[in-house]
Design a protein around this motif. Structure first.
Motif, PDB file in Angstrom:
ATOM      1  N   ALA A  35       0.846  -1.200   0.000  1.00  0.00           N
ATOM      2  CA  ALA A  35       0.000   0.000   0.000  1.00  0.00           C
ATOM      3  C   ALA A  35       0.880   1.248   0.000  1.00  0.00           C
ATOM      4  CB  ALA A  35      -0.918   0.003   1.208  1.00  0.00           C
ATOM      5  N   PRO A  36       0.461   2.259  -0.753  1.00  0.00           N
ATOM      6  CA  PRO A  36       1.228   3.511  -0.756  1.00  0.00           C
ATOM      7  C   PRO A  36       1.208   4.169   0.627  1.00  0.00           C
ATOM      8  CG  PRO A  36      -0.730   3.694  -2.155  1.00  0.00           C
ATOM      9  CD  PRO A  36      -0.689   2.309  -1.593  1.00  0.00           C
ATOM     10  N   ARG A  37       2.301   4.709   1.032  1.00  0.00           N
ATOM     11  CA  ARG A  37       2.416   5.393   2.336  1.00  0.00           C
ATOM     12  C   ARG A  37       2.101   6.864   2.147  1.00  0.00           C
ATOM     13  NH1 ARG A  37       3.520   1.222   5.921  1.00  0.00           N
ATOM     14  NH2 ARG A  37       4.798  -0.277   4.859  1.00  0.00           N
ATOM     15  N   HIS A  38       1.293   7.396   3.024  1.00  0.00           N
ATOM     16  CA  HIS A  38       0.947   8.826   2.942  1.00  0.00           C
ATOM     17  C   HIS A  38       1.564   9.589   4.060  1.00  0.00           C
ATOM     18  CE1 HIS A  38      -2.019   8.165  -0.219  1.00  0.00           C
ATOM     19  NE2 HIS A  38      -2.382   7.075   0.462  1.00  0.00           N
TER      20      HIS A  38
END
Length: 71
Positions: free
Chosen positions: A68-71
């Motif tokens: 999952a992309p990290r924000h």
């Protein structure tokens, strides 16, 4: 490291973290209490024959979380 997850008293929408478990009845009784003591809600998914399914599910979830992309 892993215990830190339990210390957070993880929840979603004000519900306790649900922990699936599989195994012999006597072991599940002990595990259920440990899960409750840590603030979770045990989910009995069957006997020991289900353990490999839980392991496979965990591997998939972990891969999805790591991808999952990290924000």
């Amino acid at each position: 490291m892993h215990y830190d997850v339990w210390r957070q008293r993880a929840s979603f929408a004000d519900q306790s973290l649900v922990v699936p478990m599989a195994g012999a009845e006597a072991a599940k009784n002990v595990a259920s209490q440990l899960i409750r003591d840590a603030g979770g809600e045990p989910l009995d998914v069957g006997g020991l024959e289900q353990a490999s399914n839980l392991e496979a599910m965990a591997a998939i979830v972990i891969k999805l979380l790591l991808a999952a992309p990290r924000h």
